[in-house]
Write a protein that holds these residues in place. Structure first.
Motif, PDB file in Angstrom:
ATOM      1  N   GLN A  25     148.396  47.403  91.623  1.00  0.00           N
ATOM      2  CA  GLN A  25     148.344  48.366  90.528  1.00  0.00           C
ATOM      3  C   GLN A  25     148.377  47.651  89.183  1.00  0.00           C
ATOM      4  O   GLN A  25     147.620  47.983  88.268  1.00  0.00           O
ATOM      5  N   ASN A  28     145.020  45.984  88.492  1.00  0.00           N
ATOM      6  CA  ASN A  28     143.968  46.964  88.221  1.00  0.00           C
ATOM      7  C   ASN A  28     144.118  47.606  86.848  1.00  0.00           C
ATOM      8  O   ASN A  28     143.131  47.765  86.127  1.00  0.00           O
ATOM      9  N   VAL A  29     145.318  47.988  86.472  1.00  0.00           N
ATOM     10  CA  VAL A  29     145.498  48.617  85.156  1.00  0.00           C
ATOM     11  C   VAL A  29     145.239  47.597  84.047  1.00  0.00           C
ATOM     12  O   VAL A  29     144.629  47.917  83.031  1.00  0.00           O
ATOM     13  N   ASP A  31     143.146  45.042  84.166  1.00  0.00           N
ATOM     14  CA  ASP A  31     141.695  44.845  84.107  1.00  0.00           C
ATOM     15  C   ASP A  31     140.997  46.012  83.412  1.00  0.00           C
ATOM     16  O   ASP A  31     140.125  45.819  82.566  1.00  0.00           O
ATOM     17  N   GLU A  32     141.378  47.238  83.777  1.00  0.00           N
ATOM     18  CA  GLU A  32     140.750  48.422  83.180  1.00  0.00           C
ATOM     19  C   GLU A  32     141.035  48.535  81.685  1.00  0.00           C
ATOM     20  O   GLU A  32     140.142  48.849  80.897  1.00  0.00           O
ATOM     21  N   LEU A  33     142.270  48.291  81.300  1.00  0.00           N
ATOM     22  CA  LEU A  33     142.600  48.379  79.870  1.00  0.00           C
ATOM     23  C   LEU A  33     141.910  47.282  79.072  1.00  0.00           C
ATOM     24  O   LEU A  33     141.445  47.519  77.953  1.00  0.00           O
ATOM     25  N   GLU A  35     139.053  45.943  79.714  1.00  0.00           N
ATOM     26  CA  GLU A  35     137.632  46.276  79.623  1.00  0.00           C
ATOM     27  C   GLU A  35     137.374  47.443  78.672  1.00  0.00           C
ATOM     28  O   GLU A  35     136.439  47.412  77.877  1.00  0.00           O
ATOM     29  N   GLY A  36     138.195  48.461  78.751  1.00  0.00           N
ATOM     30  CA  GLY A  36     137.926  49.677  77.985  1.00  0.00           C
ATOM     31  C   GLY A  36     138.654  49.800  76.664  1.00  0.00           C
ATOM     32  O   GLY A  36     138.246  50.586  75.798  1.00  0.00           O
ATOM     33  N   TRP A  61     145.857  53.641  90.387  1.00  0.00           N
ATOM     34  CA  TRP A  61     145.500  52.243  90.152  1.00  0.00           C
ATOM     35  C   TRP A  61     145.451  51.427  91.427  1.00  0.00           C
ATOM     36  O   TRP A  61     145.327  50.219  91.389  1.00  0.00           O
TER      37      TRP A  61
END
Length: 62
Positions: A25, A28-29, A31-33, A35-36, A61
């Motif tokens: 988790q 993943n969180v 990586d997503e933050l 990127e975005g 996540w």
């Protein structure tokens, strides 16, 4: 605290948040933050704080 738990620190100009999450988790969180939302600085480490809450909506996540 379990060795599989990680400390997630999320910071920007306006917020500073600390959570616990599983290793998956947390990765993943982060990586997503990254990127975005490049304005957030996300660090993941083993410095799990006993009083830190779990990552909100953690199952999303996984």
């Amino acid at each position: 605290m379990s060795a599989s738990k990680r400390h997630v620190h999320i910071e920007s100009d306006y917020i500073s948040l600390d959570y616990t999450a599983s290793a998956e988790q947390a990765r993943n969180v982060a990586d997503e933050l990254a990127e975005g939302f490049p304005e957030f600085e996300v660090t993941v480490d083993d410095e799990v704080k006993e009083d830190a809450p779990p990552l909100p909506c953690a199952r999303l996540w996984e």
